[in-house]
Design a protein around this motif. Sequence first.
Motif, PDB file in Angstrom:
ATOM      1  N   GLU A 193      12.963   4.480   3.010  1.00  0.00           N
ATOM      2  CA  GLU A 193      12.880   3.756   4.278  1.00  0.00           C
ATOM      3  C   GLU A 193      14.268   3.408   4.812  1.00  0.00           C
ATOM      4  OE1 GLU A 193      10.269   0.425   3.873  1.00  0.00           O
ATOM      5  OE2 GLU A 193       8.492   1.693   3.727  1.00  0.00           O
ATOM      6  N   PHE A 194      15.231   3.204   3.923  1.00  0.00           N
ATOM      7  CA  PHE A 194      16.596   2.972   4.382  1.00  0.00           C
ATOM      8  C   PHE A 194      17.176   4.212   5.060  1.00  0.00           C
ATOM      9  CE2 PHE A 194      17.480  -0.187   0.663  1.00  0.00           C
ATOM     10  CZ  PHE A 194      16.843  -1.192   1.368  1.00  0.00           C
ATOM     11  N   LEU A 232       8.341  17.349   0.119  1.00  0.00           N
ATOM     12  CA  LEU A 232       9.399  16.349   0.195  1.00  0.00           C
ATOM     13  C   LEU A 232      10.563  16.876   1.025  1.00  0.00           C
ATOM     14  CD1 LEU A 232      10.198  13.532  -0.790  1.00  0.00           C
ATOM     15  CD2 LEU A 232      11.205  14.593  -2.816  1.00  0.00           C
ATOM     16  N   GLU A 233      10.866  18.145   0.888  1.00  0.00           N
ATOM     17  CA  GLU A 233      11.965  18.733   1.644  1.00  0.00           C
ATOM     18  C   GLU A 233      11.667  18.740   3.141  1.00  0.00           C
ATOM     19  OE1 GLU A 233      12.567  19.395  -2.417  1.00  0.00           O
ATOM     20  OE2 GLU A 233      10.782  19.853  -1.223  1.00  0.00           O
ATOM     21  N   GLN A 234      10.422  19.019   3.510  1.00  0.00           N
ATOM     22  CA  GLN A 234      10.049  18.966   4.933  1.00  0.00           C
ATOM     23  C   GLN A 234      10.168  17.547   5.469  1.00  0.00           C
ATOM     24  OE1 GLN A 234       6.091  20.551   4.670  1.00  0.00           O
ATOM     25  NE2 GLN A 234       6.731  22.658   5.110  1.00  0.00           N
ATOM     26  N   ASP A 249       0.809  -1.220   0.000  1.00  0.00           N
ATOM     27  CA  ASP A 249       0.000   0.000   0.000  1.00  0.00           C
ATOM     28  C   ASP A 249       0.841   1.268   0.000  1.00  0.00           C
ATOM     29  OD1 ASP A 249      -2.344  -1.487   0.053  1.00  0.00           O
ATOM     30  OD2 ASP A 249      -2.448  -1.503   2.234  1.00  0.00           O
ATOM     31  N   PHE A 250       1.796   1.366   0.926  1.00  0.00           N
ATOM     32  CA  PHE A 250       2.590   2.580   1.078  1.00  0.00           C
ATOM     33  C   PHE A 250       3.455   2.853  -0.153  1.00  0.00           C
ATOM     34  CE2 PHE A 250       1.534   1.550   5.408  1.00  0.00           C
ATOM     35  CZ  PHE A 250       1.472   2.761   6.080  1.00  0.00           C
ATOM     36  N   HIS A 251       3.818   1.810  -0.883  1.00  0.00           N
ATOM     37  CA  HIS A 251       4.777   1.927  -1.981  1.00  0.00           C
ATOM     38  C   HIS A 251       4.118   1.979  -3.355  1.00  0.00           C
ATOM     39  CE1 HIS A 251       8.375   0.070   0.451  1.00  0.00           C
ATOM     40  NE2 HIS A 251       7.791   1.074   1.079  1.00  0.00           N
ATOM     41  N   ARG A 252       2.809   1.924  -3.442  1.00  0.00           N
ATOM     42  CA  ARG A 252       2.133   1.709  -4.721  1.00  0.00           C
ATOM     43  C   ARG A 252       2.375   2.855  -5.699  1.00  0.00           C
ATOM     44  NH1 ARG A 252      -2.759  -0.312  -2.827  1.00  0.00           N
ATOM     45  NH2 ARG A 252      -1.624  -2.296  -2.684  1.00  0.00           N
ATOM     46  N   ALA A 253       2.737   2.488  -6.929  1.00  0.00           N
ATOM     47  CA  ALA A 253       3.032   3.474  -7.967  1.00  0.00           C
ATOM     48  C   ALA A 253       1.747   4.125  -8.478  1.00  0.00           C
ATOM     49  CB  ALA A 253       3.775   2.796  -9.119  1.00  0.00           C
ATOM     50  N   LEU A 289       7.936   8.590   7.947  1.00  0.00           N
ATOM     51  CA  LEU A 289       7.183   7.996   6.848  1.00  0.00           C
ATOM     52  C   LEU A 289       7.087   8.997   5.703  1.00  0.00           C
ATOM     53  CD1 LEU A 289       4.175   6.325   8.733  1.00  0.00           C
ATOM     54  CD2 LEU A 289       6.119   5.160   7.669  1.00  0.00           C
ATOM     55  N   LEU A 290       7.323   8.529   4.481  1.00  0.00           N
ATOM     56  CA  LEU A 290       7.106   9.395   3.336  1.00  0.00           C
ATOM     57  C   LEU A 290       5.613   9.465   3.011  1.00  0.00           C
ATOM     58  CD1 LEU A 290       8.342  11.161   1.170  1.00  0.00           C
ATOM     59  CD2 LEU A 290       8.572   9.131  -0.281  1.00  0.00           C
ATOM     60  N   ILE A 291       4.958   8.321   3.074  1.00  0.00           N
ATOM     61  CA  ILE A 291       3.510   8.251   2.867  1.00  0.00           C
ATOM     62  C   ILE A 291       2.857   7.903   4.201  1.00  0.00           C
ATOM     63  CG2 ILE A 291       1.623   7.091   1.648  1.00  0.00           C
ATOM     64  CD1 ILE A 291       3.437   8.844  -0.124  1.00  0.00           C
TER      65      ILE A 291
END
Length: 414
Positions: free
Chosen positions: A280-281, A345-347, A251-255, A286-288
């Motif tokens: 994630e590395f 994205l920067e935040q 879910d979190f990674h879905r394109a 969390l990005l999403i």
Amino acid sequence: MSTMRWTSEPRTFPTSGYELIDAATKIEEETLPSYTPESYYPVEQGEIMNDRYQVISKIGYGSSSTVWLARDLVYILGRETEHEIGVYNHIQSIETDHPGQKNIRKLLDHFFLQGPNGRHACLVHELLGMSMLELDTIGRNLGVIDPVPRLDRAKPLIRRVLYALDFLHQGAQLIHTDLQMRNLLLPAASPARMSTYEENVIKYPLSRKILKDRTIYPTRLFPTGRGLPVLCDFGEARFGDQHNCGMIMPDFHRAPEVILGFPGWDYKVDSWGVGMLAWEFISTRLLITNHRRDGLWDDGAHVAELVALLGHPSREFIRRGTHGHIFWDDNGNWTGLVTIPDRSLEQAAADIEGEDPEDFLRWLRRALQWDPKDRPTILDLFMDPWLMKGMRVRRDDPALKDYPDIVGVVKIID
């Protein structure tokens, strides 16, 4: 009676000395929304399968599988597993000097097991350690993970995944589709540590839940070795020369092309997936965000967050998706059905440290392009100046060494 000569006698496990869990209490796989007991093979500790492989302990579970440590080797059971057998056989039939082939988990053998509700295909794999997800979770719980991620530590991991994916794409014409930390396994622990683990399973039995038709065992922490991980789990892999469509990816990674219902997707979903994995590395954030509501993933909130992070896609891209009109009008304007969050994205990357965080974000934006036509190939991502900087070959990399098969891991898919 055994029809095969055993090189060691089966272990005897205690039948008492452990706590019983109340039958009304749901544990492990029982807590998952999709759980149906009939779909899972009822494993018993100490059970000998295929007249050869003795189950030692449970070391993991998921929405469609339980994972077990067994003497000698690794195997996987499942409804989709005959597809996975074909994928592994295809991968291992390729004669190549591509270094990425060494970064993929090896299939040693397979067999079939008859359960009370049907036949299970079993895959025999090389012994490996815990997953990157397990290692990360344990580290955070124990407070031993550096709270300030550094880019230089992540580069070897990202390169390792890209090596494997480039082999899959160019050498095997396969799309992995399921890139996530749980599908990256670290090297095996030493034989001495594995022997100690096995002895402790017998000496210190864990509590369990005994039902009429099965016993539900708790997961037991599994040891691991040092080195870089290998890519595993090809149950969702697709051949790139076929028409691939439908829902894939975590879910979190879905394109975006998958979320928006494009008539088909291709190798570029892995380019997106490796970008999400790289985040994630590197970051503790969390990005999403978790957009699950009542057990279901909210695609609308997901799309809105992607807009906040990446900006709006082109009108041409929107029109190619079956669901694009839900979020944008004919002129490419946001319909307002879902509120776009106030973040960038920067935040999100504010906690990332290293000598070149700006170059990482530039690399990440290349991978996370809305339109798959604009995304680089896996090889292009690998050759990016950010990843090439500081690269060196470690001839003593322990991940490249062979480990004796003292014990194995059993992953049983419904």
